[in-house]
Design an enzyme around this catalytic site. Structure first.
Site, PDB file in Angstrom:
ATOM      1  N   ALA A  86     -34.970 -21.097 -29.574  1.00  0.00           N
ATOM      2  CA  ALA A  86     -34.404 -20.302 -30.663  1.00  0.00           C
ATOM      3  C   ALA A  86     -33.740 -19.065 -30.074  1.00  0.00           C
ATOM      4  CB  ALA A  86     -35.516 -19.911 -31.641  1.00  0.00           C
ATOM      5  N   GLY A  87     -33.109 -19.293 -28.907  1.00  0.00           N
ATOM      6  CA  GLY A  87     -32.468 -18.188 -28.206  1.00  0.00           C
ATOM      7  C   GLY A  87     -30.960 -18.249 -28.324  1.00  0.00           C
ATOM      8  N   ALA A  88     -30.294 -17.683 -27.327  1.00  0.00           N
ATOM      9  CA  ALA A  88     -28.839 -17.556 -27.336  1.00  0.00           C
ATOM     10  C   ALA A  88     -28.176 -18.911 -27.590  1.00  0.00           C
ATOM     11  CB  ALA A  88     -28.383 -16.997 -25.984  1.00  0.00           C
ATOM     12  N   TYR A 118       0.866  -1.190   0.000  1.00  0.00           N
ATOM     13  CA  TYR A 118       0.000   0.000   0.000  1.00  0.00           C
ATOM     14  C   TYR A 118       0.901   1.238   0.000  1.00  0.00           C
ATOM     15  CZ  TYR A 118      -4.266   2.598   1.022  1.00  0.00           C
ATOM     16  OH  TYR A 118      -5.310   3.478   0.973  1.00  0.00           O
ATOM     17  N   ASP A 164     -23.231 -18.739 -22.872  1.00  0.00           N
ATOM     18  CA  ASP A 164     -24.445 -19.499 -23.252  1.00  0.00           C
ATOM     19  C   ASP A 164     -24.491 -19.746 -24.746  1.00  0.00           C
ATOM     20  OD1 ASP A 164     -25.984 -19.632 -20.612  1.00  0.00           O
ATOM     21  OD2 ASP A 164     -25.309 -17.569 -20.787  1.00  0.00           O
ATOM     22  N   GLU A 199     -22.940 -13.862 -19.381  1.00  0.00           N
ATOM     23  CA  GLU A 199     -23.692 -15.040 -18.938  1.00  0.00           C
ATOM     24  C   GLU A 199     -25.174 -14.712 -18.794  1.00  0.00           C
ATOM     25  OE1 GLU A 199     -21.952 -18.048 -18.344  1.00  0.00           O
ATOM     26  OE2 GLU A 199     -23.959 -18.882 -18.345  1.00  0.00           O
ATOM     27  N   ASN A 243     -31.642 -26.187 -18.110  1.00  0.00           N
ATOM     28  CA  ASN A 243     -31.308 -26.285 -16.677  1.00  0.00           C
ATOM     29  C   ASN A 243     -32.293 -25.475 -15.833  1.00  0.00           C
ATOM     30  OD1 ASN A 243     -28.802 -27.806 -16.670  1.00  0.00           O
ATOM     31  ND2 ASN A 243     -27.957 -26.088 -17.794  1.00  0.00           N
ATOM     32  N   LYS A 277     -20.451 -19.922 -11.501  1.00  0.00           N
ATOM     33  CA  LYS A 277     -19.517 -19.906 -12.645  1.00  0.00           C
ATOM     34  C   LYS A 277     -18.113 -19.568 -12.141  1.00  0.00           C
ATOM     35  CE  LYS A 277     -22.549 -20.689 -15.959  1.00  0.00           C
ATOM     36  NZ  LYS A 277     -22.482 -21.713 -16.996  1.00  0.00           N
TER      37      LYS A 277
HETATM   38  N1  NDP Z   1     -26.590 -27.250 -20.832  1.00  0.00           N
HETATM   39  C1  NDP Z   1     -26.010 -26.091 -21.036  1.00  0.00           C
HETATM   40  O1  NDP Z   1     -24.786 -25.983 -21.032  1.00  0.00           O
HETATM   41  C2  NDP Z   1     -26.816 -24.877 -21.292  1.00  0.00           C
HETATM   42  C3  NDP Z   1     -28.176 -24.913 -21.251  1.00  0.00           C
HETATM   43  N2  NDP Z   1     -28.888 -23.787 -21.513  1.00  0.00           N
HETATM   44  C4  NDP Z   1     -30.329 -23.867 -21.365  1.00  0.00           C
HETATM   45  O2  NDP Z   1     -30.968 -23.450 -22.557  1.00  0.00           O
HETATM   46  C5  NDP Z   1     -32.166 -22.773 -22.246  1.00  0.00           C
HETATM   47  C6  NDP Z   1     -32.229 -21.455 -22.998  1.00  0.00           C
HETATM   48  O3  NDP Z   1     -31.198 -20.591 -22.545  1.00  0.00           O
HETATM   49  P1  NDP Z   1     -30.806 -19.293 -23.410  1.00  0.00           P
HETATM   50  O4  NDP Z   1     -30.650 -19.635 -24.833  1.00  0.00           O
HETATM   51  O5  NDP Z   1     -29.665 -18.669 -22.689  1.00  0.00           O
HETATM   52  O6  NDP Z   1     -32.106 -18.385 -23.206  1.00  0.00           O
HETATM   53  P2  NDP Z   1     -32.875 -17.415 -24.230  1.00  0.00           P
HETATM   54  O7  NDP Z   1     -33.800 -16.615 -23.387  1.00  0.00           O
HETATM   55  O8  NDP Z   1     -31.913 -16.683 -25.076  1.00  0.00           O
HETATM   56  O9  NDP Z   1     -33.719 -18.396 -25.169  1.00  0.00           O
HETATM   57  C7  NDP Z   1     -34.767 -19.174 -24.701  1.00  0.00           C
HETATM   58  C8  NDP Z   1     -35.423 -19.792 -25.904  1.00  0.00           C
HETATM   59  O10 NDP Z   1     -36.264 -20.851 -25.460  1.00  0.00           O
HETATM   60  C9  NDP Z   1     -37.501 -20.730 -26.110  1.00  0.00           C
HETATM   61  N3  NDP Z   1     -38.563 -21.300 -25.311  1.00  0.00           N
HETATM   62  C10 NDP Z   1     -38.859 -21.087 -24.025  1.00  0.00           C
HETATM   63  N4  NDP Z   1     -39.952 -21.785 -23.674  1.00  0.00           N
HETATM   64  C11 NDP Z   1     -40.356 -22.442 -24.777  1.00  0.00           C
HETATM   65  C12 NDP Z   1     -41.438 -23.305 -25.089  1.00  0.00           C
HETATM   66  N5  NDP Z   1     -42.341 -23.594 -24.144  1.00  0.00           N
HETATM   67  N6  NDP Z   1     -41.528 -23.812 -26.335  1.00  0.00           N
HETATM   68  C13 NDP Z   1     -40.628 -23.498 -27.263  1.00  0.00           C
HETATM   69  N7  NDP Z   1     -39.585 -22.678 -27.054  1.00  0.00           N
HETATM   70  C14 NDP Z   1     -39.467 -22.153 -25.821  1.00  0.00           C
HETATM   71  C15 NDP Z   1     -37.707 -19.235 -26.282  1.00  0.00           C
HETATM   72  O11 NDP Z   1     -38.680 -18.991 -27.295  1.00  0.00           O
HETATM   73  P3  NDP Z   1     -39.090 -17.504 -27.794  1.00  0.00           P
HETATM   74  O12 NDP Z   1     -37.968 -17.077 -28.667  1.00  0.00           O
HETATM   75  O13 NDP Z   1     -40.359 -17.701 -28.507  1.00  0.00           O
HETATM   76  O14 NDP Z   1     -39.213 -16.674 -26.543  1.00  0.00           O
HETATM   77  C16 NDP Z   1     -36.293 -18.813 -26.687  1.00  0.00           C
HETATM   78  O15 NDP Z   1     -36.089 -18.967 -28.059  1.00  0.00           O
HETATM   79  C17 NDP Z   1     -32.214 -22.670 -20.721  1.00  0.00           C
HETATM   80  O16 NDP Z   1     -33.030 -23.690 -20.221  1.00  0.00           O
HETATM   81  C18 NDP Z   1     -30.795 -22.917 -20.287  1.00  0.00           C
HETATM   82  O17 NDP Z   1     -30.690 -23.525 -19.020  1.00  0.00           O
HETATM   83  C19 NDP Z   1     -28.302 -22.593 -21.850  1.00  0.00           C
HETATM   84  C20 NDP Z   1     -26.952 -22.516 -21.899  1.00  0.00           C
HETATM   85  C21 NDP Z   1     -26.093 -23.638 -21.567  1.00  0.00           C
HETATM   86  C1  PYR Z   2     -25.368 -23.952 -18.030  1.00  0.00           C
HETATM   87  C2  PYR Z   2     -25.818 -22.612 -18.340  1.00  0.00           C
HETATM   88  O1  PYR Z   2     -25.011 -21.729 -18.580  1.00  0.00           O
HETATM   89  C3  PYR Z   2     -27.232 -22.356 -18.430  1.00  0.00           C
HETATM   90  O2  PYR Z   2     -28.048 -23.257 -18.281  1.00  0.00           O
HETATM   91  O3  PYR Z   2     -27.570 -21.170 -18.658  1.00  0.00           O
HETATM   92 MG    MG Z   3     -25.857 -19.783 -18.655  1.00  0.00          MG
END
Ligand code: NDP
Ligand code: PYR
Ligand code: MG
Length: 421
Positions: free
Chosen positions: A195-197, A39, A162, A136, A286, A94
Protein backbone atom coordinates in the site's frame (compact mmCIF):
# COMPACT_ATOMS: atom_id res chain seq x y z
CA UNK A 1 19.44 -15.22 -6.34
CA UNK A 2 22.02 -17.93 -7.00
CA UNK A 3 25.53 -17.56 -5.58
CA UNK A 4 26.87 -17.43 -9.15
CA UNK A 5 24.60 -14.53 -10.11
CA UNK A 6 25.46 -12.65 -6.89
CA UNK A 7 29.19 -12.91 -7.58
CA UNK A 8 28.74 -12.02 -11.25
CA UNK A 9 26.70 -8.95 -10.28
CA UNK A 10 29.43 -7.69 -7.93
CA UNK A 11 32.11 -8.32 -10.55
CA UNK A 12 30.01 -6.52 -13.19
CA UNK A 13 29.72 -3.45 -11.01
CA UNK A 14 33.37 -3.42 -9.88
CA UNK A 15 35.34 -4.19 -13.04
CA UNK A 16 37.01 -3.05 -15.20
CA UNK A 17 35.99 0.36 -13.88
CA UNK A 18 33.73 0.88 -10.84
CA UNK A 19 30.11 1.77 -11.61
CA UNK A 20 28.03 1.78 -14.80
CA UNK A 21 27.98 5.37 -16.07
CA UNK A 22 30.43 8.05 -17.17
CA UNK A 23 30.24 11.56 -18.63
CA UNK A 24 31.20 12.12 -22.26
CA UNK A 25 32.33 15.20 -24.19
CA UNK A 26 30.14 16.15 -27.16
CA UNK A 27 32.30 18.85 -28.84
CA UNK A 28 35.86 18.91 -30.24
CA UNK A 29 38.44 19.83 -27.57
CA UNK A 30 41.70 19.19 -29.41
CA UNK A 31 43.09 22.65 -30.09
CA UNK A 32 43.59 25.89 -28.22
CA UNK A 33 40.85 27.40 -30.41
CA UNK A 34 38.51 24.61 -29.29
CA UNK A 35 39.32 25.46 -25.68
CA UNK A 36 38.82 29.15 -26.25
CA UNK A 37 35.33 28.32 -27.52
CA UNK A 38 34.50 25.69 -24.90
CA UNK A 39 35.96 27.58 -21.96
CA UNK A 40 37.41 31.05 -21.43
CA UNK A 41 36.76 33.34 -23.21
CA UNK A 42 34.09 31.77 -25.52
CA UNK A 43 31.93 30.29 -22.80
CA UNK A 44 31.02 33.81 -21.67
CA UNK A 45 28.77 34.23 -24.71
CA UNK A 46 26.25 31.49 -23.90
CA UNK A 47 26.39 32.64 -20.27
CA UNK A 48 25.26 36.12 -21.32
CA UNK A 49 22.56 34.69 -23.58
CA UNK A 50 21.13 32.48 -20.81
CA UNK A 51 21.26 35.37 -18.34
CA UNK A 52 19.16 37.38 -20.81
CA UNK A 53 16.69 34.53 -21.42
CA UNK A 54 16.67 31.25 -19.43
CA UNK A 55 15.15 29.44 -22.44
CA UNK A 56 18.56 29.76 -24.07
CA UNK A 57 19.81 27.08 -21.66
CA UNK A 58 18.05 24.59 -23.95
CA UNK A 59 19.97 26.01 -26.94
CA UNK A 60 23.45 26.25 -25.47
CA UNK A 61 23.68 23.49 -22.81
CA UNK A 62 22.73 19.85 -22.39
CA UNK A 63 19.74 20.74 -20.17
CA UNK A 64 17.11 19.65 -22.71
CA UNK A 65 18.39 16.07 -22.82
CA UNK A 66 19.41 15.78 -19.15
CA UNK A 67 17.30 14.11 -16.49
CA UNK A 68 18.08 13.97 -12.78
CA UNK A 69 17.40 10.61 -11.17
CA UNK A 70 16.96 11.68 -7.56
CA UNK A 71 16.36 9.66 -4.42
CA UNK A 72 16.65 9.76 -0.66
CA UNK A 73 17.20 6.00 -0.55
CA UNK A 74 14.17 5.30 1.64
CA UNK A 75 12.61 2.52 -0.50
CA UNK A 76 15.38 0.95 -2.57
CA UNK A 77 13.59 -1.60 -4.76
CA UNK A 78 12.03 -4.00 -2.22
CA UNK A 79 15.12 -3.83 -0.03
CA UNK A 80 13.76 -1.02 2.12
CA UNK A 81 15.30 2.07 3.66
CA UNK A 82 19.03 1.46 3.26
CA UNK A 83 19.98 5.10 2.84
CA UNK A 84 21.03 7.28 -0.09
CA UNK A 85 24.54 5.95 -0.74
CA UNK A 86 23.41 2.32 -0.92
CA UNK A 87 20.86 3.34 -3.55
CA UNK A 88 23.55 4.58 -5.96
CA UNK A 89 23.85 1.33 -8.00
CA UNK A 90 20.10 1.43 -8.66
CA UNK A 91 20.19 5.11 -9.62
CA UNK A 92 23.18 4.54 -11.92
CA UNK A 93 21.19 1.62 -13.32
CA UNK A 94 18.24 3.89 -14.09
CA UNK A 95 20.74 6.19 -15.83
CA UNK A 96 21.96 3.28 -17.93
CA UNK A 97 18.39 2.47 -18.99
CA UNK A 98 17.55 6.10 -19.83
CA UNK A 99 20.65 6.28 -22.04
CA UNK A 100 20.53 2.79 -23.55
CA UNK A 101 16.85 2.85 -24.49
CA UNK A 102 16.13 6.53 -25.14
CA UNK A 103 19.44 8.37 -25.50
CA UNK A 104 18.78 10.53 -22.42
CA UNK A 105 21.68 11.72 -20.25
CA UNK A 106 21.32 11.28 -16.51
CA UNK A 107 22.95 12.56 -13.37
CA UNK A 108 22.13 10.32 -10.44
CA UNK A 109 21.71 12.29 -7.23
CA UNK A 110 21.44 10.60 -3.85
CA UNK A 111 20.28 13.10 -1.24
CA UNK A 112 21.07 12.68 2.43
CA UNK A 113 18.06 14.54 3.78
CA UNK A 114 16.79 14.62 7.32
CA UNK A 115 13.19 15.33 6.29
CA UNK A 116 10.91 15.42 3.24
CA UNK A 117 11.05 19.22 3.48
CA UNK A 118 14.86 19.22 3.27
CA UNK A 119 14.66 16.87 0.27
CA UNK A 120 12.11 19.11 -1.46
CA UNK A 121 14.29 22.20 -0.88
CA UNK A 122 17.38 20.41 -2.23
CA UNK A 123 15.64 19.28 -5.41
CA UNK A 124 13.95 22.64 -5.93
CA UNK A 125 17.32 24.40 -5.77
CA UNK A 126 18.93 22.24 -8.47
CA UNK A 127 15.93 21.55 -10.72
CA UNK A 128 16.69 24.21 -13.34
CA UNK A 129 19.87 22.34 -14.30
CA UNK A 130 17.76 19.58 -15.81
CA UNK A 131 15.16 19.03 -18.52
CA UNK A 132 13.22 16.74 -16.18
CA UNK A 133 13.24 15.23 -12.70
CA UNK A 134 12.75 11.48 -12.19
CA UNK A 135 12.13 10.78 -8.49
CA UNK A 136 13.07 7.22 -7.55
CA UNK A 137 12.75 4.85 -4.62
CA UNK A 138 11.27 7.29 -2.11
CA UNK A 139 8.96 5.60 0.33
CA UNK A 140 5.28 6.23 0.90
CA UNK A 141 3.61 8.25 2.21
CA UNK A 142 6.37 10.90 2.05
CA UNK A 143 6.75 10.40 -1.74
CA UNK A 144 3.26 11.76 -2.40
CA UNK A 145 3.84 15.11 -0.71
CA UNK A 146 7.37 15.34 -2.13
CA UNK A 147 6.12 14.86 -5.67
CA UNK A 148 3.18 17.24 -5.21
CA UNK A 149 5.39 20.00 -3.84
CA UNK A 150 8.05 19.57 -6.52
CA UNK A 151 5.53 19.61 -9.36
CA UNK A 152 4.33 22.92 -7.98
CA UNK A 153 7.79 24.41 -7.44
CA UNK A 154 9.76 23.20 -10.49
CA UNK A 155 9.63 24.52 -14.06
CA UNK A 156 10.39 21.11 -15.58
CA UNK A 157 8.40 17.85 -15.50
CA UNK A 158 8.63 15.93 -12.22
CA UNK A 159 7.73 12.24 -12.31
CA UNK A 160 7.91 9.71 -9.50
CA UNK A 161 8.84 6.61 -11.45
CA UNK A 162 7.81 4.08 -8.78
CA UNK A 163 4.33 5.55 -8.86
CA UNK A 164 3.61 6.44 -12.44
CA UNK A 165 6.17 4.44 -14.42
CA UNK A 166 5.10 1.32 -12.56
CA UNK A 167 1.40 2.12 -12.88
CA UNK A 168 1.64 2.68 -16.65
CA UNK A 169 3.43 -0.61 -17.27
CA UNK A 170 1.24 -2.54 -14.82
CA UNK A 171 -1.94 -1.22 -16.44
CA UNK A 172 -0.66 -2.11 -19.92
CA UNK A 173 0.22 -5.65 -18.83
CA UNK A 174 -2.96 -6.09 -16.79
CA UNK A 175 -5.34 -5.10 -19.59
CA UNK A 176 -3.64 -7.59 -21.90
CA UNK A 177 -3.47 -10.36 -19.27
CA UNK A 178 -7.15 -10.03 -18.37
CA UNK A 179 -8.08 -10.12 -22.04
CA UNK A 180 -6.06 -13.32 -22.49
CA UNK A 181 -7.72 -14.88 -19.43
CA UNK A 182 -11.17 -13.93 -20.73
CA UNK A 183 -11.91 -11.60 -17.79
CA UNK A 184 -13.40 -8.13 -17.85
CA UNK A 185 -11.48 -5.46 -15.94
CA UNK A 186 -14.71 -4.10 -14.43
CA UNK A 187 -15.61 -7.52 -12.99
CA UNK A 188 -12.14 -8.58 -11.79
CA UNK A 189 -11.53 -8.88 -8.04
CA UNK A 190 -8.05 -7.78 -7.13
CA UNK A 191 -5.72 -8.33 -4.21
CA UNK A 192 -3.00 -5.69 -4.03
CA UNK A 193 -0.31 -6.65 -1.55
CA UNK A 194 1.46 -3.43 -0.61
CA UNK A 195 0.00 0.00 0.00
CA UNK A 196 2.96 2.20 -0.81
CA UNK A 197 4.10 4.37 -3.69
CA UNK A 198 3.80 1.77 -6.43
CA UNK A 199 0.69 0.01 -5.13
CA UNK A 200 -1.40 3.14 -4.65
CA UNK A 201 -0.47 4.59 -8.05
CA UNK A 202 -1.09 1.25 -9.80
CA UNK A 203 -4.53 0.83 -8.29
CA UNK A 204 -5.47 4.44 -9.09
CA UNK A 205 -4.52 4.03 -12.74
CA UNK A 206 -6.28 0.65 -12.97
CA UNK A 207 -9.42 2.28 -11.60
CA UNK A 208 -9.19 4.93 -14.30
CA UNK A 209 -8.89 2.03 -16.81
CA UNK A 210 -12.18 0.52 -15.58
CA UNK A 211 -11.37 -1.52 -12.48
CA UNK A 212 -13.87 -1.06 -9.64
CA UNK A 213 -12.50 0.26 -6.33
CA UNK A 214 -14.96 -1.94 -4.41
CA UNK A 215 -13.35 -4.97 -6.10
CA UNK A 216 -9.85 -4.03 -4.85
CA UNK A 217 -8.55 -5.42 -1.56
CA UNK A 218 -5.34 -3.64 -0.65
CA UNK A 219 -3.12 -4.91 2.15
CA UNK A 220 -0.27 -3.40 4.12
CA UNK A 221 1.79 -5.06 6.86
CA UNK A 222 -1.23 -5.00 9.15
CA UNK A 223 -3.55 -6.77 6.69
CA UNK A 224 -6.52 -5.68 4.63
CA UNK A 225 -7.14 -1.95 4.43
CA UNK A 226 -10.77 -1.71 5.51
CA UNK A 227 -13.13 0.99 6.64
CA UNK A 228 -12.91 -0.09 10.30
CA UNK A 229 -9.22 0.80 10.58
CA UNK A 230 -8.24 4.02 12.34
CA UNK A 231 -4.52 3.85 11.52
CA UNK A 232 -4.68 4.71 7.81
CA UNK A 233 -2.94 7.67 6.20
CA UNK A 234 -5.02 9.64 3.69
CA UNK A 235 -3.56 7.72 0.74
CA UNK A 236 -4.37 4.29 2.12
CA UNK A 237 -7.76 5.55 3.30
CA UNK A 238 -8.79 6.07 -0.35
CA UNK A 239 -8.67 2.27 -0.67
CA UNK A 240 -10.44 1.39 2.56
CA UNK A 241 -12.90 -1.33 1.56
CA UNK A 242 -16.12 -1.97 3.45
CA UNK A 243 -15.38 -5.65 4.00
CA UNK A 244 -14.97 -8.23 6.72
CA UNK A 245 -11.85 -9.68 5.03
CA UNK A 246 -8.86 -9.10 7.28
CA UNK A 247 -5.90 -11.18 6.06
CA UNK A 248 -4.24 -12.16 2.79
CA UNK A 249 -5.77 -15.61 3.27
CA UNK A 250 -9.25 -14.05 3.42
CA UNK A 251 -8.70 -11.70 0.48
CA UNK A 252 -7.04 -14.13 -1.92
CA UNK A 253 -9.93 -16.60 -1.76
CA UNK A 254 -11.58 -16.46 -5.21
CA UNK A 255 -9.62 -13.40 -6.38
CA UNK A 256 -9.00 -12.99 -10.12
CA UNK A 257 -5.88 -10.89 -9.80
CA UNK A 258 -2.92 -10.61 -7.42
CA UNK A 259 -0.65 -7.58 -7.69
CA UNK A 260 2.41 -7.71 -5.41
CA UNK A 261 4.23 -4.43 -4.74
CA UNK A 262 5.48 -5.24 -1.27
CA UNK A 263 8.35 -7.65 -0.56
CA UNK A 264 9.78 -11.14 -1.14
CA UNK A 265 7.98 -14.48 -0.71
CA UNK A 266 4.76 -13.17 0.82
CA UNK A 267 2.30 -15.23 -1.27
CA UNK A 268 2.35 -18.98 -0.65
CA UNK A 269 1.49 -21.75 -3.12
CA UNK A 270 -1.52 -22.64 -0.96
CA UNK A 271 -2.81 -19.08 -1.15
CA UNK A 272 -2.30 -19.05 -4.92
CA UNK A 273 -4.34 -22.24 -5.19
CA UNK A 274 -7.29 -20.43 -3.58
CA UNK A 275 -7.55 -17.87 -6.42
CA UNK A 276 -10.32 -18.09 -9.05
CA UNK A 277 -9.73 -20.13 -12.23
CA UNK A 278 -7.38 -18.47 -14.77
CA UNK A 279 -5.89 -15.91 -12.41
CA UNK A 280 -3.41 -13.13 -13.16
CA UNK A 281 -0.43 -12.88 -10.81
CA UNK A 282 1.90 -9.89 -11.02
CA UNK A 283 4.54 -10.50 -8.34
CA UNK A 284 6.47 -7.32 -9.00
CA UNK A 285 8.66 -6.85 -5.93
CA UNK A 286 12.34 -6.51 -6.80
CA UNK A 287 14.66 -8.26 -6.69
CA UNK A 288 12.65 -11.11 -5.16
CA UNK A 289 8.98 -11.44 -6.11
CA UNK A 290 6.11 -12.15 -3.72
CA UNK A 291 6.04 -15.66 -5.18
CA UNK A 292 8.64 -17.14 -7.49
CA UNK A 293 7.47 -18.24 -10.95
CA UNK A 294 8.78 -21.76 -10.26
CA UNK A 295 6.63 -22.11 -7.13
CA UNK A 296 3.61 -20.48 -8.78
CA UNK A 297 3.70 -22.55 -11.96
CA UNK A 298 4.19 -25.73 -9.96
CA UNK A 299 1.06 -24.88 -7.96
CA UNK A 300 -1.21 -24.34 -10.95
CA UNK A 301 -0.97 -24.06 -14.73
CA UNK A 302 -3.93 -21.82 -15.57
CA UNK A 303 -2.33 -18.57 -14.44
CA UNK A 304 -0.61 -15.69 -16.18
CA UNK A 305 2.51 -14.91 -14.21
CA UNK A 306 4.61 -11.75 -14.37
CA UNK A 307 7.49 -10.43 -12.28
CA UNK A 308 9.63 -7.29 -12.27
CA UNK A 309 12.74 -9.25 -13.25
CA UNK A 310 14.63 -9.58 -16.51
CA UNK A 311 15.20 -13.33 -16.17
CA UNK A 312 11.58 -14.55 -16.45
CA UNK A 313 8.90 -14.08 -19.14
CA UNK A 314 6.50 -11.12 -18.72
CA UNK A 315 8.70 -8.49 -17.11
CA UNK A 316 6.31 -5.93 -15.67
CA UNK A 317 8.83 -3.25 -14.77
CA UNK A 318 8.90 0.50 -15.12
CA UNK A 319 11.89 0.19 -17.49
CA UNK A 320 9.27 -0.14 -20.24
CA UNK A 321 7.99 3.31 -19.28
CA UNK A 322 10.35 5.96 -17.95
CA UNK A 323 12.97 6.12 -20.77
CA UNK A 324 10.35 6.45 -23.50
CA UNK A 325 7.95 8.69 -21.56
CA UNK A 326 10.72 11.18 -20.78
CA UNK A 327 11.93 11.01 -24.42
CA UNK A 328 8.49 12.14 -25.59
CA UNK A 329 8.14 14.74 -22.82
CA UNK A 330 11.61 16.25 -23.42
CA UNK A 331 11.18 16.41 -27.18
CA UNK A 332 8.10 18.62 -26.91
CA UNK A 333 9.51 20.41 -23.83
CA UNK A 334 6.43 19.40 -21.83
CA UNK A 335 5.86 21.28 -18.58
CA UNK A 336 4.36 18.18 -16.95
CA UNK A 337 3.73 14.49 -17.47
CA UNK A 338 -0.05 14.55 -17.15
CA UNK A 339 -2.79 11.89 -17.12
CA UNK A 340 -3.33 12.13 -20.87
CA UNK A 341 0.34 11.36 -21.48
CA UNK A 342 0.24 8.43 -19.04
CA UNK A 343 -2.83 6.89 -20.68
CA UNK A 344 -1.24 7.36 -24.11
CA UNK A 345 1.81 5.44 -22.85
CA UNK A 346 -0.38 2.62 -21.47
CA UNK A 347 -2.09 2.18 -24.82
CA UNK A 348 1.11 2.36 -26.85
CA UNK A 349 2.81 -0.29 -24.69
CA UNK A 350 -0.13 -2.69 -24.56
CA UNK A 351 -0.87 -2.45 -28.29
CA UNK A 352 2.75 -3.14 -29.19
CA UNK A 353 2.54 -6.52 -27.44
CA UNK A 354 0.00 -7.63 -30.06
CA UNK A 355 2.24 -6.84 -33.03
CA UNK A 356 4.39 -9.55 -34.68
CA UNK A 357 7.83 -9.54 -33.06
CA UNK A 358 10.83 -9.06 -35.40
CA UNK A 359 13.44 -11.82 -35.40
CA UNK A 360 16.23 -9.63 -34.00
CA UNK A 361 14.22 -9.03 -30.82
CA UNK A 362 13.60 -12.76 -30.40
CA UNK A 363 17.34 -13.31 -30.94
CA UNK A 364 18.17 -10.81 -28.17
CA UNK A 365 16.13 -13.01 -25.82
CA UNK A 366 17.46 -16.26 -27.25
CA UNK A 367 14.04 -17.55 -28.31
CA UNK A 368 12.74 -18.62 -31.71
CA UNK A 369 9.57 -16.60 -31.53
CA UNK A 370 7.47 -14.36 -29.31
CA UNK A 371 3.74 -14.15 -29.80
CA UNK A 372 1.01 -12.38 -27.82
CA UNK A 373 -0.07 -14.95 -25.25
CA UNK A 374 0.32 -16.07 -21.64
CA UNK A 375 4.11 -15.84 -21.72
CA UNK A 376 4.23 -12.63 -23.73
CA UNK A 377 1.69 -10.12 -22.42
CA UNK A 378 3.92 -7.06 -22.71
CA UNK A 379 6.83 -5.99 -24.93
CA UNK A 380 10.42 -6.75 -24.00
CA UNK A 381 12.65 -3.84 -22.89
CA UNK A 382 15.10 -4.56 -25.77
CA UNK A 383 12.29 -4.00 -28.30
CA UNK A 384 13.45 -0.97 -30.30
CA UNK A 385 9.85 -0.39 -31.43
CA UNK A 386 9.13 1.01 -27.95
CA UNK A 387 11.22 4.00 -29.02
CA UNK A 388 9.00 4.34 -32.07
CA UNK A 389 5.57 4.14 -30.43
CA UNK A 390 5.80 5.37 -26.82
CA UNK A 391 7.56 8.76 -27.24
CA UNK A 392 5.31 9.51 -30.22
CA UNK A 393 2.15 8.73 -28.24
CA UNK A 394 3.36 10.73 -25.22
CA UNK A 395 4.47 13.71 -27.31
CA UNK A 396 1.18 13.74 -29.20
CA UNK A 397 -0.80 13.62 -25.93
CA UNK A 398 1.32 16.45 -24.50
CA UNK A 399 0.62 18.61 -27.55
CA UNK A 400 -3.11 17.77 -27.58
CA UNK A 401 -3.51 18.38 -23.83
CA UNK A 402 -1.73 21.73 -23.95
CA UNK A 403 1.39 21.05 -21.84
CA UNK A 404 3.88 21.02 -24.75
CA UNK A 405 6.01 24.10 -25.32
CA UNK A 406 7.22 22.83 -28.71
CA UNK A 407 5.17 21.38 -31.58
CA UNK A 408 5.00 17.63 -32.27
CA UNK A 409 8.56 16.84 -33.47
CA UNK A 410 9.09 16.78 -37.22
CA UNK A 411 11.62 13.94 -36.82
CA UNK A 412 9.07 11.63 -35.10
CA UNK A 413 8.36 8.72 -34.97
CA UNK A 414 11.84 7.58 -33.93
CA UNK A 415 12.87 4.47 -35.81
CA UNK A 416 16.20 4.02 -34.08
CA UNK A 417 18.54 5.66 -31.57
CA UNK A 418 20.22 7.40 -34.54
CA UNK A 419 17.05 9.44 -35.07
CA UNK A 420 17.32 11.09 -31.65
CA UNK A 421 18.32 14.73 -31.96
N1 NDP B 1 8.28 -4.01 -11.01
C1 NDP B 1 8.38 -2.70 -10.92
O1 NDP B 1 8.46 -1.99 -11.92
C2 NDP B 1 8.37 -2.04 -9.59
C3 NDP B 1 8.35 -2.77 -8.44
N2 NDP B 1 8.32 -2.13 -7.24
C4 NDP B 1 8.39 -2.96 -6.05
O2 NDP B 1 7.30 -2.67 -5.20
C5 NDP B 1 7.71 -2.78 -3.85
C6 NDP B 1 7.28 -1.55 -3.08
O3 NDP B 1 7.96 -0.41 -3.57
P1 NDP B 1 7.44 1.06 -3.18
O4 NDP B 1 5.98 1.17 -3.37
O5 NDP B 1 8.33 2.00 -3.91
O6 NDP B 1 7.79 1.12 -1.63
P2 NDP B 1 6.99 1.76 -0.39
O7 NDP B 1 7.95 1.78 0.73
O8 NDP B 1 6.37 3.05 -0.79
O9 NDP B 1 5.81 0.73 -0.08
C7 NDP B 1 6.04 -0.56 0.39
C8 NDP B 1 4.70 -1.14 0.75
O10 NDP B 1 4.85 -2.55 0.90
C9 NDP B 1 4.19 -2.93 2.08
N3 NDP B 1 4.80 -4.12 2.65
C10 NDP B 1 6.08 -4.37 2.90
N4 NDP B 1 6.21 -5.58 3.47
C11 NDP B 1 4.97 -6.09 3.58
C12 NDP B 1 4.43 -7.29 4.10
N5 NDP B 1 5.24 -8.20 4.66
N6 NDP B 1 3.09 -7.48 4.03
C13 NDP B 1 2.30 -6.56 3.48
N7 NDP B 1 2.74 -5.40 2.98
C14 NDP B 1 4.06 -5.17 3.04
C15 NDP B 1 4.36 -1.75 3.02
O11 NDP B 1 3.39 -1.81 4.07
P3 NDP B 1 3.24 -0.67 5.21
O12 NDP B 1 2.53 0.45 4.52
O13 NDP B 1 2.44 -1.32 6.26
O14 NDP B 1 4.64 -0.32 5.63
C16 NDP B 1 4.13 -0.59 2.05
O15 NDP B 1 2.77 -0.31 1.91
C17 NDP B 1 9.21 -3.06 -3.88
O16 NDP B 1 9.43 -4.43 -3.73
C18 NDP B 1 9.64 -2.64 -5.26
O17 NDP B 1 10.73 -3.37 -5.76
C19 NDP B 1 8.30 -0.77 -7.12
C20 NDP B 1 8.32 -0.01 -8.24
C21 NDP B 1 8.42 -0.58 -9.57
C1 PYR C 1 11.82 -1.26 -10.64
C2 PYR C 1 11.81 -0.30 -9.56
O1 PYR C 1 11.82 0.90 -9.79
C3 PYR C 1 11.72 -0.78 -8.20
O2 PYR C 1 11.62 -1.98 -7.96
O3 PYR C 1 11.76 0.09 -7.30
MG1 MG D 1 12.16 2.11 -8.08
Amino acid sequence: MSQDLKEAALEYHAKPRPGKLSVEITKPTQTSRDLSLAYSPGVAEPVREIAKDPENAYKYTGKGNLVAVITDGTAILGLGNLGPLASKPVMEGKGVLFKRFAGIDVFDIEVNSESPQAFIETVERIADTFGGINLEDIKAPECFEIERALIEKCNVPVFHDDQHGTAIVTAAGMINALELQGKKIEDATVVCLGAGAAAIACMKLLISCGMRSENIFMLDRKGVIHSGRDDLNQYKAMFANDTDKRTLDDAIDGADVFVGLSGPDLLSADQLKKMAPNPVVFACSNPDPEISPAVALAARDDLIMATGRSDYPNQVNNVLGFPFIFRGALDVRATAINEEMKVAAVNAIRELAKEPVPQEICAAYNVDSLEFGKEYIIPKPMDVRLLDVVPAAVARAAVDSGVARLPYPAHYPLKSMDDII
